[in-house]
Design a protein around this motif. Structure first.
Motif, PDB file in Angstrom:
ATOM      1  N   ASN A  87       1.217  -1.071   0.281  1.00 40.28           N
ATOM      2  CA  ASN A  87      -0.172   0.434   0.353  1.00 40.28           C
ATOM      3  C   ASN A  87       0.855   1.461  -0.147  1.00 40.28           C
ATOM      4  O   ASN A  87       0.640   1.803  -0.695  1.00 40.28           O
ATOM      5  CB  ASN A  87      -1.197  -0.295   1.386  1.00 40.28           C
ATOM      6  N   ALA A  88       1.894   1.570   1.176  1.00 43.28           N
ATOM      7  CA  ALA A  88       2.883   2.225   0.965  1.00 43.28           C
ATOM      8  C   ALA A  88       2.985   2.910  -0.321  1.00 43.28           C
ATOM      9  O   ALA A  88       3.557   4.054  -0.854  1.00 43.28           O
ATOM     10  CB  ALA A  88       3.986   2.086   2.594  1.00 43.28           C
ATOM     11  N   LEU A  89       3.871   1.523  -1.130  1.00 41.42           N
ATOM     12  CA  LEU A  89       5.113   1.855  -2.738  1.00 41.42           C
ATOM     13  C   LEU A  89       3.816   1.923  -3.675  1.00 41.42           C
ATOM     14  O   LEU A  89       3.921   2.850  -4.515  1.00 41.42           O
ATOM     15  CB  LEU A  89       5.500   0.313  -2.398  1.00 41.42           C
ATOM     16  N   ASN A  90       2.425   1.517  -3.208  1.00 42.75           N
ATOM     17  CA  ASN A  90       1.262   1.965  -4.356  1.00 42.75           C
ATOM     18  C   ASN A  90       1.614   3.741  -4.064  1.00 42.75           C
ATOM     19  O   ASN A  90       0.831   4.434  -5.501  1.00 42.75           O
ATOM     20  CB  ASN A  90      -0.276   1.405  -4.329  1.00 42.75           C
ATOM     21  N   TRP A  91       0.703   4.114  -3.190  1.00 45.00           N
ATOM     22  CA  TRP A  91       1.689   6.194  -3.196  1.00 45.00           C
ATOM     23  C   TRP A  91       2.155   6.667  -3.401  1.00 45.00           C
ATOM     24  O   TRP A  91       1.895   7.652  -3.510  1.00 45.00           O
ATOM     25  CB  TRP A  91       1.029   5.975  -1.245  1.00 45.00           C
ATOM     26  N   LEU A  92       3.351   5.861  -2.934  1.00 39.94           N
ATOM     27  CA  LEU A  92       4.915   6.383  -3.621  1.00 39.94           C
ATOM     28  C   LEU A  92       5.490   6.272  -4.541  1.00 39.94           C
ATOM     29  O   LEU A  92       6.501   6.478  -5.229  1.00 39.94           O
ATOM     30  CB  LEU A  92       6.060   5.453  -1.978  1.00 39.94           C
ATOM     31  N   SER A  93       4.756   5.966  -5.206  1.00 45.88           N
ATOM     32  CA  SER A  93       4.746   5.734  -7.135  1.00 45.88           C
ATOM     33  C   SER A  93       3.265   5.751  -8.057  1.00 45.88           C
ATOM     34  O   SER A  93       3.217   6.144  -9.066  1.00 45.88           O
ATOM     35  CB  SER A  93       4.185   3.998  -7.262  1.00 45.88           C
ATOM     36  N   TYR A  94       2.236   6.734  -7.240  1.00 47.50           N
ATOM     37  CA  TYR A  94       1.323   7.733  -7.269  1.00 47.50           C
ATOM     38  C   TYR A  94       1.443   9.052  -8.372  1.00 47.50           C
ATOM     39  O   TYR A  94       1.354  10.206  -7.233  1.00 47.50           O
ATOM     40  CB  TYR A  94      -0.008   7.460  -6.574  1.00 47.50           C
ATOM     41  N   HIS A  95       2.404   9.362  -9.302  1.00 49.74           N
ATOM     42  CA  HIS A  95       2.488  10.317  -9.979  1.00 49.74           C
ATOM     43  C   HIS A  95       3.165  11.115  -8.721  1.00 49.74           C
ATOM     44  O   HIS A  95       3.728  12.273  -9.191  1.00 49.74           O
ATOM     45  CB  HIS A  95       1.103  11.017  -9.638  1.00 49.74           C
ATOM     46  N   ILE A  96       3.769  10.215  -8.090  1.00 46.49           N
ATOM     47  CA  ILE A  96       5.557  10.854  -7.292  1.00 46.49           C
ATOM     48  C   ILE A  96       6.439   9.707  -7.925  1.00 46.49           C
ATOM     49  O   ILE A  96       6.132   8.933  -8.452  1.00 46.49           O
ATOM     50  CB  ILE A  96       5.159  11.618  -5.670  1.00 46.49           C
ATOM     51  N   TYR A  97       7.718  10.353  -7.606  1.00 44.97           N
ATOM     52  CA  TYR A  97       8.930   9.264  -8.565  1.00 44.97           C
ATOM     53  C   TYR A  97       9.949   9.446  -6.988  1.00 44.97           C
ATOM     54  O   TYR A  97      11.109   9.174  -7.597  1.00 44.97           O
ATOM     55  CB  TYR A  97       9.401   9.569  -9.884  1.00 44.97           C
ATOM     56  N   PRO A  98       9.443   8.775  -5.904  1.00 43.73           N
ATOM     57  CA  PRO A  98      10.665   9.295  -4.841  1.00 43.73           C
ATOM     58  C   PRO A  98      12.199   8.445  -4.919  1.00 43.73           C
ATOM     59  O   PRO A  98      13.080   7.946  -4.813  1.00 43.73           O
ATOM     60  CB  PRO A  98      10.258   9.506  -3.581  1.00 43.73           C
ATOM     61  N   PHE A  99      11.652   6.800  -5.857  1.00 44.27           N
ATOM     62  CA  PHE A  99      12.067   5.937  -5.802  1.00 44.27           C
ATOM     63  C   PHE A  99      13.395   6.306  -6.493  1.00 44.27           C
ATOM     64  O   PHE A  99      14.086   5.126  -7.108  1.00 44.27           O
ATOM     65  CB  PHE A  99      12.295   4.821  -5.515  1.00 44.27           C
ATOM     66  N   LEU A 100      12.734   6.481  -7.970  1.00 40.09           N
ATOM     67  CA  LEU A 100      13.604   6.089  -8.697  1.00 40.09           C
ATOM     68  C   LEU A 100      14.776   6.989  -8.873  1.00 40.09           C
ATOM     69  O   LEU A 100      15.200   7.582  -8.360  1.00 40.09           O
ATOM     70  CB  LEU A 100      13.320   7.416  -9.815  1.00 40.09           C
ATOM     71  N   ASP A 101      15.455   5.867  -9.197  1.00 38.54           N
ATOM     72  CA  ASP A 101      17.181   5.627  -9.245  1.00 38.54           C
ATOM     73  C   ASP A 101      17.475   5.322  -7.894  1.00 38.54           C
ATOM     74  O   ASP A 101      18.959   6.322  -7.881  1.00 38.54           O
ATOM     75  CB  ASP A 101      17.663   6.993 -10.067  1.00 38.54           C
ATOM     76  N   LYS A 102      17.092   5.773  -6.597  1.00 36.17           N
ATOM     77  CA  LYS A 102      17.313   5.751  -5.494  1.00 36.17           C
ATOM     78  C   LYS A 102      18.076   4.538  -5.121  1.00 36.17           C
ATOM     79  O   LYS A 102      17.475   3.638  -5.513  1.00 36.17           O
ATOM     80  CB  LYS A 102      15.989   6.144  -4.975  1.00 36.17           C
ATOM     81  N   PRO A 103      19.385   4.507  -4.167  1.00 42.05           N
ATOM     82  CA  PRO A 103      19.600   2.774  -4.295  1.00 42.05           C
ATOM     83  C   PRO A 103      19.333   2.187  -2.921  1.00 42.05           C
ATOM     84  O   PRO A 103      18.253   2.846  -1.996  1.00 42.05           O
ATOM     85  CB  PRO A 103      21.370   3.603  -3.249  1.00 42.05           C
ATOM     86  N   VAL A 104      18.540   1.537  -3.017  1.00 38.78           N
ATOM     87  CA  VAL A 104      18.163   0.138  -1.990  1.00 38.78           C
ATOM     88  C   VAL A 104      18.372  -0.512  -1.887  1.00 38.78           C
ATOM     89  O   VAL A 104      19.160  -1.282  -2.352  1.00 38.78           O
ATOM     90  CB  VAL A 104      15.982   0.391  -2.109  1.00 38.78           C
ATOM     91  N   MET A 105      18.729  -1.321  -0.331  1.00 38.67           N
ATOM     92  CA  MET A 105      19.391  -1.972   0.486  1.00 38.67           C
ATOM     93  C   MET A 105      17.749  -2.804   1.041  1.00 38.67           C
ATOM     94  O   MET A 105      17.475  -2.205   1.506  1.00 38.67           O
ATOM     95  CB  MET A 105      20.176  -1.795   1.550  1.00 38.67           C
ATOM     96  N   ILE A 106      18.232  -4.203   0.960  1.00 37.31           N
ATOM     97  CA  ILE A 106      16.696  -5.055   1.576  1.00 37.31           C
ATOM     98  C   ILE A 106      17.095  -5.876   2.332  1.00 37.31           C
ATOM     99  O   ILE A 106      18.478  -6.737   2.620  1.00 37.31           O
ATOM    100  CB  ILE A 106      15.914  -5.772   0.409  1.00 37.31           C
ATOM    101  N   THR A 107      16.040  -5.796   3.899  1.00 41.51           N
ATOM    102  CA  THR A 107      16.520  -6.903   4.617  1.00 41.51           C
ATOM    103  C   THR A 107      15.338  -7.522   5.549  1.00 41.51           C
ATOM    104  O   THR A 107      14.452  -6.888   4.985  1.00 41.51           O
ATOM    105  CB  THR A 107      17.681  -5.833   6.209  1.00 41.51           C
TER     106      THR A 107
END
Length: 202
Positions: A87-107
């Motif tokens: 749900n959070a990622l749905n909002w964070l990709s709705y006409h906004i692009y904060p994750f675009l080319d952002k380095p992400v580490m998954i744990t």
């Protein structure tokens, strides 16, 4: 000092994934500033016609955009990430692009033996989608199994081998962040593609 966002991948009040992020915040405090960000106040995604985002979403998006990188710690529910994280990622990709080319580490931390391996794979698929298009550090799973027994009363990881592995992966992530800074030539083109992308028009 680099600034990182530690995104808690659940709306649960009692989560070992939150514990893991707070451990990382303290353990790596001499190398990086990690701000822990919660998603539990984000409302259910409803695709508003006016494209107006909840203030909590815009606040998180601004923090992600300003950060050098993002660490997401996710539990595993039914072989996938929690609905709250999706749900959070749905909002964070709705006409906004904060994750675009952002380095992400998954744990990830889970109560069972396998850690959150399948959820991490699911999250990688999501973060690679056209609307998110994050830079996910490859070959870097940190899987904390039996997480209810993993921490002591001071929120320190008991298993020194796990600590060593996390330290090595985090060191790699810091290098990954620097490398990604050199790969930003296509950022504007990627952003334009994301803005123009629509599943309805396929």
């Amino acid at each position: 000092m680099k600034k990182m966002i530690g995104l808690v991948g659940t709306n649960s009040d009692n989560s070992t994934n939150r514990q893991l992020l707070y451990f990382m915040k303290e353990h790596f405090k001499n190398h990086v500033d990690i701000e822990i960000v919660e998603i539990k106040e984000i409302p259910l995604f409803n695709k508003p016609e006016d494209k107006k985002l909840p203030s909590v979403v815009t606040e998180i998006a601004e923090k992600i955009e300003a950060a050098d990188g993002v660490i997401i710690s996710t539990p595993e529910y039914d072989h996938a990430v929690p609905a709250s994280l999706m749900n959070a990622l749905n909002w964070l990709s709705y006409h906004i692009y904060p994750f675009l080319d952002k380095p992400v580490m998954i744990t990830g931390a889970s109560y069972g033996t396998l850690g959150s391996s399948r959820a991490q794979q699911h999250l990688r698929q999501m973060l690679d989608s056209p609307e998110l298009k994050a830079r996910i550090m490859p070959s870097s799973e940190f899987l904390l199994s039996h997480s209810l027994q993993a921490f002591d009363e001071n929120n320190q990881l008991k298993d020194t081998e796990q600590v060593k592995k996390l330290e090595a992966l985090f060191k790699d992530f810091m290098v990954f962040v620097e490398v990604m800074k050199q790969l930003g030539n296509a950022h504007e083109a990627n952003k334009k593609e994301a803005e123009n992308f629509s599943w309805e028009n396929l």
